[in-house]
Scaffold this motif. Sequence first.
Motif, mmCIF file in Angstrom:
data_model
loop_
_atom_site.group_PDB
_atom_site.id
_atom_site.type_symbol
_atom_site.label_atom_id
_atom_site.label_comp_id
_atom_site.label_asym_id
_atom_site.label_seq_id
_atom_site.Cartn_x
_atom_site.Cartn_y
_atom_site.Cartn_z
ATOM 1 N N ILE A 1 0.853 -1.189 0.000
ATOM 2 C CA ILE A 1 0.000 0.000 0.000
ATOM 3 C C ILE A 1 0.887 1.236 0.000
ATOM 4 C CG2 ILE A 1 -1.686 1.333 1.316
ATOM 5 C CD1 ILE A 1 -2.863 -1.284 2.298
ATOM 6 N N ALA A 2 0.798 2.022 -1.056
ATOM 7 C CA ALA A 2 1.609 3.229 -1.199
ATOM 8 C C ALA A 2 0.702 4.456 -1.159
ATOM 9 C CB ALA A 2 2.393 3.188 -2.511
ATOM 10 N N HIS A 3 0.815 5.249 -0.111
ATOM 11 C CA HIS A 3 0.011 6.460 0.021
ATOM 12 C C HIS A 3 0.589 7.575 -0.849
ATOM 13 C CE1 HIS A 3 -2.188 4.602 3.207
ATOM 14 N NE2 HIS A 3 -1.166 4.584 4.048
ATOM 15 N N THR A 4 -0.283 8.327 -1.483
ATOM 16 C CA THR A 4 0.132 9.472 -2.303
ATOM 17 C C THR A 4 -0.756 10.677 -1.991
ATOM 18 O OG1 THR A 4 -1.273 8.675 -4.114
ATOM 19 C CG2 THR A 4 1.070 8.057 -4.171
ATOM 20 N N PRO A 5 -0.785 11.127 -0.741
ATOM 21 C CA PRO A 5 -1.618 12.282 -0.394
ATOM 22 C C PRO A 5 -1.041 13.559 -0.969
ATOM 23 C CG PRO A 5 -0.209 11.714 1.439
ATOM 24 C CD PRO A 5 0.005 10.647 0.399
ATOM 25 N N ASP A 6 -1.838 14.614 -0.956
ATOM 26 C CA ASP A 6 -1.349 15.915 -1.414
ATOM 27 C C ASP A 6 -0.384 16.524 -0.402
ATOM 28 O OD1 ASP A 6 -3.001 16.049 -3.804
ATOM 29 O OD2 ASP A 6 -4.688 16.297 -2.432
ATOM 30 N N VAL A 7 -0.678 16.308 0.881
ATOM 31 C CA VAL A 7 0.124 16.887 1.950
ATOM 32 C C VAL A 7 0.228 15.883 3.085
ATOM 33 C CG1 VAL A 7 0.363 18.804 3.601
ATOM 34 C CG2 VAL A 7 -0.713 19.200 1.375
ATOM 35 N N VAL A 8 1.393 15.849 3.730
ATOM 36 C CA VAL A 8 1.585 15.020 4.928
ATOM 37 C C VAL A 8 2.087 15.915 6.055
ATOM 38 C CG1 VAL A 8 2.907 13.155 5.997
ATOM 39 C CG2 VAL A 8 2.080 12.910 3.656
ATOM 40 N N VAL A 9 1.511 15.719 7.241
ATOM 41 C CA VAL A 9 2.022 16.354 8.450
ATOM 42 C C VAL A 9 2.467 15.242 9.386
ATOM 43 C CG1 VAL A 9 1.472 17.708 10.512
ATOM 44 C CG2 VAL A 9 0.622 18.429 8.266
ATOM 45 N N GLY A 10 3.743 15.229 9.720
ATOM 46 C CA GLY A 10 4.266 14.282 10.697
ATOM 47 C C GLY A 10 4.107 14.878 12.085
ATOM 48 N N ALA A 11 2.988 14.575 12.742
ATOM 49 C CA ALA A 11 2.658 15.224 14.010
ATOM 50 C C ALA A 11 3.664 14.849 15.095
ATOM 51 C CB ALA A 11 1.255 14.838 14.446
ATOM 52 N N ALA A 12 4.225 15.877 15.721
ATOM 53 C CA ALA A 12 5.142 15.672 16.837
ATOM 54 C C ALA A 12 4.505 16.048 18.155
ATOM 55 C CB ALA A 12 6.414 16.502 16.632
ATOM 56 N N THR A 13 3.364 16.753 18.119
ATOM 57 C CA THR A 13 2.635 17.160 19.314
ATOM 58 C C THR A 13 1.144 17.129 19.008
ATOM 59 O OG1 THR A 13 2.552 19.505 18.749
ATOM 60 C CG2 THR A 13 4.519 18.735 19.944
ATOM 61 N N ALA A 14 0.329 17.159 20.056
ATOM 62 C CA ALA A 14 -1.115 17.256 19.850
ATOM 63 C C ALA A 14 -1.467 18.565 19.163
ATOM 64 C CB ALA A 14 -1.831 17.142 21.195
ATOM 65 N N ALA A 15 -0.713 19.624 19.478
ATOM 66 C CA ALA A 15 -0.963 20.915 18.832
ATOM 67 C C ALA A 15 -0.729 20.833 17.327
ATOM 68 C CB ALA A 15 -0.071 21.989 19.446
ATOM 69 N N ASP A 16 0.208 19.994 16.891
ATOM 70 C CA ASP A 16 0.420 19.792 15.451
ATOM 71 C C ASP A 16 -0.843 19.234 14.800
ATOM 72 O OD1 ASP A 16 3.002 20.648 15.729
ATOM 73 O OD2 ASP A 16 3.943 18.733 15.226
ATOM 74 N N VAL A 17 -1.484 18.302 15.476
ATOM 75 C CA VAL A 17 -2.712 17.710 14.930
ATOM 76 C C VAL A 17 -3.802 18.764 14.832
ATOM 77 C CG1 VAL A 17 -4.458 15.922 15.224
ATOM 78 C CG2 VAL A 17 -2.083 15.445 15.851
ATOM 79 N N VAL A 18 -3.936 19.584 15.880
ATOM 80 C CA VAL A 18 -4.923 20.665 15.861
ATOM 81 C C VAL A 18 -4.684 21.588 14.666
ATOM 82 C CG1 VAL A 18 -5.717 22.742 17.063
ATOM 83 C CG2 VAL A 18 -5.330 20.618 18.346
ATOM 84 N N ALA A 19 -3.439 22.020 14.487
ATOM 85 C CA ALA A 19 -3.117 22.931 13.389
ATOM 86 C C ALA A 19 -3.374 22.288 12.031
ATOM 87 C CB ALA A 19 -1.657 23.372 13.495
ATOM 88 N N ALA A 20 -3.029 21.002 11.896
ATOM 89 C CA ALA A 20 -3.209 20.312 10.617
ATOM 90 C C ALA A 20 -4.683 20.183 10.260
ATOM 91 C CB ALA A 20 -2.556 18.935 10.686
ATOM 92 N N VAL A 21 -5.511 19.827 11.236
ATOM 93 C CA VAL A 21 -6.939 19.672 10.966
ATOM 94 C C VAL A 21 -7.562 21.019 10.609
ATOM 95 C CG1 VAL A 21 -9.165 19.104 12.013
ATOM 96 C CG2 VAL A 21 -7.203 17.596 12.358
ATOM 97 N N ARG A 22 -7.207 22.068 11.317
ATOM 98 C CA ARG A 22 -7.762 23.395 11.008
ATOM 99 C C ARG A 22 -7.316 23.859 9.621
ATOM 100 N NH1 ARG A 22 -7.014 26.499 16.907
ATOM 101 N NH2 ARG A 22 -8.610 25.268 18.006
ATOM 102 N N TRP A 23 -6.080 23.587 9.281
ATOM 103 C CA TRP A 23 -5.569 23.971 7.959
ATOM 104 C C TRP A 23 -6.307 23.204 6.862
ATOM 105 C CZ3 TRP A 23 -3.236 21.609 3.829
ATOM 106 C CH2 TRP A 23 -2.574 22.434 2.909
ATOM 107 N N ALA A 24 -6.504 21.904 7.084
ATOM 108 C CA ALA A 24 -7.202 21.093 6.085
ATOM 109 C C ALA A 24 -8.623 21.594 5.866
ATOM 110 C CB ALA A 24 -7.220 19.628 6.526
#
Length: 440
Positions: A32-55
Amino acid sequence: MLTELDSQVVGPVMSAVDPRLAGEVAGFDATIAHTPDVVVGAATAADVVAAVRWAHAHGMPVAVQGTGHGTRAPVASGLLITTWRLDQVRVDRVAGTATIGAGARWADVIDAAAPLGLVPIAATDPSVGVVGYLLGGGLGPFARSHGFSSDHVERCTVVTGTGDLVEAGPAGDAELLWALRGGKHGLGVVTDLRLRLARVPALYGGYLAFAEEHVPAVVRGWLAWTRQAPPEVTTNLTIVHRGEERAIRSHPDARKLALLLVTYPGGAAEGERAVAPLRALAPTLADTLAPMPLTDLAEMHGESMDPGPTWVRGTMLREADDALAEAWLAHVGPGASHPFGGVQLRHVAGATEVDVPEGSAVAGRGARYTALLVGQDPASFDAMPDVAETILRSLDPWRMPEVNPNFAGVAAGVWAPDVARRLAAVRRRVDPHGLFAPRG
């Protein structure tokens, strides 16, 4: 556009052409090879928050991957959040709990808890990611003695589809915790959770290996034994071939073997008495049943933890009698031809039939057995759906309408109608924009 996102997160941000992307998104199944437009390698919970809001701001769907064990289809667009960096595990010996990050594997929790005399109600394979497994419910080697693994989740920290960080639990969103205990998909991104651990002073287990000629007697005899099996003993019977398991690779002349896997959370004397009838089913090629350290779940069951291609399809069974044994053997017993590397019947019931006091969304709580078909040869993947359908249809008289999502494989989980309606309402509430809805 990515510069804005990159400035908001600690972890790496990658575009579709970033040379780091393939390594970042690689999961357990190398096909299985993923080919998303953007990847965020979350290092903190705040990274996840920022990524979801940006998306959300950019109209992109969101997918999430931890270890990649449960991935059945590639992510071909949108934003993919990888959580494997969130692998922290903190054990509270007094409380008997572990706080576990979204990227942790069961091996991480087992290793942290065992020196304190504690053990998580984990998956059979310690390389599996904790969060994804628990979101589906989780039927592991302690199923009959301790229930579904998700029954031991006390709270979750979740990023919702609106980019809010919330606590799902008695002190926060109790309805979301109900859904996360077995609801699997579309419920936000879990960044960490607290899991109640078990105090298991001793562990006895391993497997018995039987040659192909004895498979029919072992299947029938084991099923008869399960009807009076001690409630603390969890067993499954896996017929393996094509050299997929360590147990069969150690017997190169064998084309097919039956592996009877046993877990008993107790002492050796009681364990020996419990398994004596199983040892008497037929002559064994291998017998690894013995007292085991809490850290040796993988060795106990002979599991291969190496990444590789996997195709899975399963079902839940109300009962398993002599007629089911004959239907099963007709398709997977001696002389039968099929493309699967392993076919398994698992005895559950016991503690899995008892829901947590506040309830949960687990599918298949009333099952007494499960059936699972697993393939590892990509050359045979195209043939597997039709063969699987034929085998599983032969079990229709015993099948439940519910299908646990962890067993469904390439198919979707199926919940009871009232549970499905309640889950849908929770999904709409925590993900009103449909960011986490399945695509394709």
